[in-house]
Design a protein around this motif. Structure first.
Motif, PDB file in Angstrom:
ATOM      1  N   VAL A  37      29.750   8.986 -41.970  1.00  0.00           N
ATOM      2  CA  VAL A  37      29.156  10.215 -42.497  1.00  0.00           C
ATOM      3  C   VAL A  37      28.156   9.909 -43.613  1.00  0.00           C
ATOM      4  O   VAL A  37      27.171  10.619 -43.794  1.00  0.00           O
ATOM      5  N   PHE A  38      28.411   8.856 -44.355  1.00  0.00           N
ATOM      6  CA  PHE A  38      27.635   8.563 -45.560  1.00  0.00           C
ATOM      7  C   PHE A  38      26.119   8.505 -45.330  1.00  0.00           C
ATOM      8  O   PHE A  38      25.358   9.107 -46.086  1.00  0.00           O
ATOM      9  N   PRO A  39      25.629   7.805 -44.289  1.00  0.00           N
ATOM     10  CA  PRO A  39      24.173   7.773 -44.086  1.00  0.00           C
ATOM     11  C   PRO A  39      23.572   9.157 -43.839  1.00  0.00           C
ATOM     12  O   PRO A  39      22.468   9.448 -44.304  1.00  0.00           O
ATOM     13  N   VAL A  40      24.293  10.018 -43.134  1.00  0.00           N
ATOM     14  CA  VAL A  40      23.808  11.379 -42.903  1.00  0.00           C
ATOM     15  C   VAL A  40      23.767  12.144 -44.217  1.00  0.00           C
ATOM     16  O   VAL A  40      22.795  12.844 -44.521  1.00  0.00           O
ATOM     17  N   MET A  41      24.811  11.996 -45.012  1.00  0.00           N
ATOM     18  CA  MET A  41      24.850  12.657 -46.308  1.00  0.00           C
ATOM     19  C   MET A  41      23.684  12.195 -47.178  1.00  0.00           C
ATOM     20  O   MET A  41      23.036  13.008 -47.837  1.00  0.00           O
ATOM     21  N   LEU A  42      23.400  10.889 -47.187  1.00  0.00           N
ATOM     22  CA  LEU A  42      22.277  10.379 -47.978  1.00  0.00           C
ATOM     23  C   LEU A  42      20.971  11.052 -47.571  1.00  0.00           C
ATOM     24  O   LEU A  42      20.167  11.436 -48.426  1.00  0.00           O
ATOM     25  N   GLN A  43      20.769  11.204 -46.272  1.00  0.00           N
ATOM     26  CA  GLN A  43      19.543  11.855 -45.796  1.00  0.00           C
ATOM     27  C   GLN A  43      19.485  13.320 -46.225  1.00  0.00           C
ATOM     28  O   GLN A  43      18.434  13.806 -46.650  1.00  0.00           O
ATOM     29  N   LEU A  44      20.606  14.015 -46.122  1.00  0.00           N
ATOM     30  CA  LEU A  44      20.627  15.434 -46.491  1.00  0.00           C
ATOM     31  C   LEU A  44      20.555  15.632 -47.997  1.00  0.00           C
ATOM     32  O   LEU A  44      19.982  16.619 -48.460  1.00  0.00           O
ATOM     33  N   TRP A  45      21.121  14.716 -48.765  1.00  0.00           N
ATOM     34  CA  TRP A  45      20.969  14.812 -50.225  1.00  0.00           C
ATOM     35  C   TRP A  45      19.511  14.602 -50.603  1.00  0.00           C
ATOM     36  O   TRP A  45      19.022  15.169 -51.562  1.00  0.00           O
ATOM     37  N   VAL A  56      18.230  11.693 -36.354  1.00  0.00           N
ATOM     38  CA  VAL A  56      18.213  10.576 -35.405  1.00  0.00           C
ATOM     39  C   VAL A  56      17.065   9.630 -35.738  1.00  0.00           C
ATOM     40  O   VAL A  56      17.244   8.413 -35.814  1.00  0.00           O
ATOM     41  N   ASP A  57      15.873  10.187 -35.956  1.00  0.00           N
ATOM     42  CA  ASP A  57      14.691   9.373 -36.248  1.00  0.00           C
ATOM     43  C   ASP A  57      14.833   8.632 -37.571  1.00  0.00           C
ATOM     44  O   ASP A  57      14.479   7.463 -37.678  1.00  0.00           O
ATOM     45  N   ARG A  58      15.344   9.300 -38.595  1.00  0.00           N
ATOM     46  CA  ARG A  58      15.466   8.692 -39.922  1.00  0.00           C
ATOM     47  C   ARG A  58      16.540   7.604 -39.951  1.00  0.00           C
ATOM     48  O   ARG A  58      16.397   6.615 -40.657  1.00  0.00           O
ATOM     49  N   LEU A  59      17.614   7.804 -39.194  1.00  0.00           N
ATOM     50  CA  LEU A  59      18.744   6.885 -39.243  1.00  0.00           C
ATOM     51  C   LEU A  59      18.674   5.779 -38.197  1.00  0.00           C
ATOM     52  O   LEU A  59      19.341   4.752 -38.338  1.00  0.00           O
ATOM     53  N   GLY A  60      17.916   6.010 -37.129  1.00  0.00           N
ATOM     54  CA  GLY A  60      17.867   5.023 -36.063  1.00  0.00           C
ATOM     55  C   GLY A  60      19.197   4.902 -35.331  1.00  0.00           C
ATOM     56  O   GLY A  60      19.585   3.816 -34.905  1.00  0.00           O
ATOM     57  N   ILE A  61      19.901   6.021 -35.226  1.00  0.00           N
ATOM     58  CA  ILE A  61      21.207   6.067 -34.570  1.00  0.00           C
ATOM     59  C   ILE A  61      21.068   6.922 -33.307  1.00  0.00           C
ATOM     60  O   ILE A  61      20.262   7.852 -33.265  1.00  0.00           O
ATOM     61  N   GLU A  62      21.858   6.626 -32.306  1.00  0.00           N
ATOM     62  CA  GLU A  62      21.813   7.374 -31.053  1.00  0.00           C
ATOM     63  C   GLU A  62      22.060   8.865 -31.281  1.00  0.00           C
ATOM     64  O   GLU A  62      22.861   9.256 -32.133  1.00  0.00           O
ATOM     65  N   GLN A  63      21.391   9.683 -30.489  1.00  0.00           N
ATOM     66  CA  GLN A  63      21.508  11.140 -30.596  1.00  0.00           C
ATOM     67  C   GLN A  63      22.953  11.584 -30.449  1.00  0.00           C
ATOM     68  O   GLN A  63      23.430  12.434 -31.204  1.00  0.00           O
ATOM     69  N   ALA A  64      23.684  11.017 -29.499  1.00  0.00           N
ATOM     70  CA  ALA A  64      25.074  11.426 -29.266  1.00  0.00           C
ATOM     71  C   ALA A  64      25.947  11.108 -30.484  1.00  0.00           C
ATOM     72  O   ALA A  64      26.834  11.894 -30.841  1.00  0.00           O
ATOM     73  N   THR A  65      25.692   9.978 -31.123  1.00  0.00           N
ATOM     74  CA  THR A  65      26.458   9.603 -32.309  1.00  0.00           C
ATOM     75  C   THR A  65      26.189  10.574 -33.446  1.00  0.00           C
ATOM     76  O   THR A  65      27.120  11.021 -34.125  1.00  0.00           O
ATOM     77  N   VAL A  66      24.924  10.935 -33.645  1.00  0.00           N
ATOM     78  CA  VAL A  66      24.581  11.900 -34.689  1.00  0.00           C
ATOM     79  C   VAL A  66      25.204  13.261 -34.374  1.00  0.00           C
ATOM     80  O   VAL A  66      25.762  13.915 -35.263  1.00  0.00           O
ATOM     81  N   ALA A  67      25.161  13.676 -33.119  1.00  0.00           N
ATOM     82  CA  ALA A  67      25.747  14.966 -32.728  1.00  0.00           C
ATOM     83  C   ALA A  67      27.247  14.994 -33.034  1.00  0.00           C
ATOM     84  O   ALA A  67      27.756  15.976 -33.591  1.00  0.00           O
ATOM     85  N   ARG A  72      31.807  16.665 -36.709  1.00  0.00           N
ATOM     86  CA  ARG A  72      32.913  16.359 -37.634  1.00  0.00           C
ATOM     87  C   ARG A  72      32.606  16.868 -39.037  1.00  0.00           C
ATOM     88  O   ARG A  72      33.482  17.406 -39.725  1.00  0.00           O
ATOM     89  N   MET A  73      31.369  16.686 -39.470  1.00  0.00           N
ATOM     90  CA  MET A  73      30.977  17.131 -40.811  1.00  0.00           C
ATOM     91  C   MET A  73      31.068  18.656 -40.936  1.00  0.00           C
ATOM     92  O   MET A  73      31.487  19.170 -41.971  1.00  0.00           O
ATOM     93  N   GLU A  74      30.692  19.351 -39.877  1.00  0.00           N
ATOM     94  CA  GLU A  74      30.784  20.813 -39.882  1.00  0.00           C
ATOM     95  C   GLU A  74      32.252  21.238 -39.916  1.00  0.00           C
ATOM     96  O   GLU A  74      32.638  22.123 -40.686  1.00  0.00           O
TER      97      GLU A  74
END
Length: 143
Positions: A37-45, A56-67, A72-74
């Motif tokens: 979760v941490f990398p997503v939180m960093l982007q949103l902060w 997806v573009d900022r993290l370079g992680i697969e779309q399914a993984t981000v989804a 989970r975060m929601e």
């Protein structure tokens, strides 16, 4: 030529990343966060209201993984997803008050992990390491 883990930049970088992740996980687990979760939180902060595609573009992680991570975060009350004001097909991801409140303690945990992990290096060596890592990362953008 024989492969040697001690002289493989890829192996050593991966090993170091796993050590950092383990240390960070121990520090942020009490906050209800994980290293997934941490990398997503960093982007949103940094910029709240990103779309899933932007993440997806900022993290370079697969779309399914981000989804899956966003779901989970929601569920955990860290984010909410709302339709875009201009394009109803697009959902934007917004931090909740709970998610925003975790910024300072989570960043402090990451800073402490970095500090502890690099405590065996001088300030000059730390700066050099960061310079070299950023330079190596940049080469992937030129391929």
């Amino acid at each position: 030529m024989t492969f040697s883990m001690r002289s493989s930049a890829g192996y050593l970088t991966n090993h170091l990343a796993r050590l950092f992740a383990s240390g960070l996980q121990a520090r942020i687990r009490p906050l209800g966060l994980s290293t997934g979760v941490f990398p997503v939180m960093l982007q949103l902060w940094d910029r709240d209201g990103l779309t899933q595609k932007e993440l997806v573009d900022r993290l370079g992680i697969e779309q399914a993984t981000v989804a899956n991570t966003l779901a989970r975060m929601e569920r955990d009350g860290l984010i909410e997803r709302r339709g875009d004001a201009e394009d109803g097909r697009v959902k934007r991801t917004w931090l909740t008050d709970q998610g925003r409140a975790l910024r300072d303690p989570a960043i402090a945990a990451a800073d402490a992990e970095n500090s502890d992990a690099l405590s065996g290096l001088t300030e000059a060596e730390r700066a050099q390491l960061l310079t070299l890592l950023n330079k190596a990362i940049a080469t992937f953008g030129t391929r």
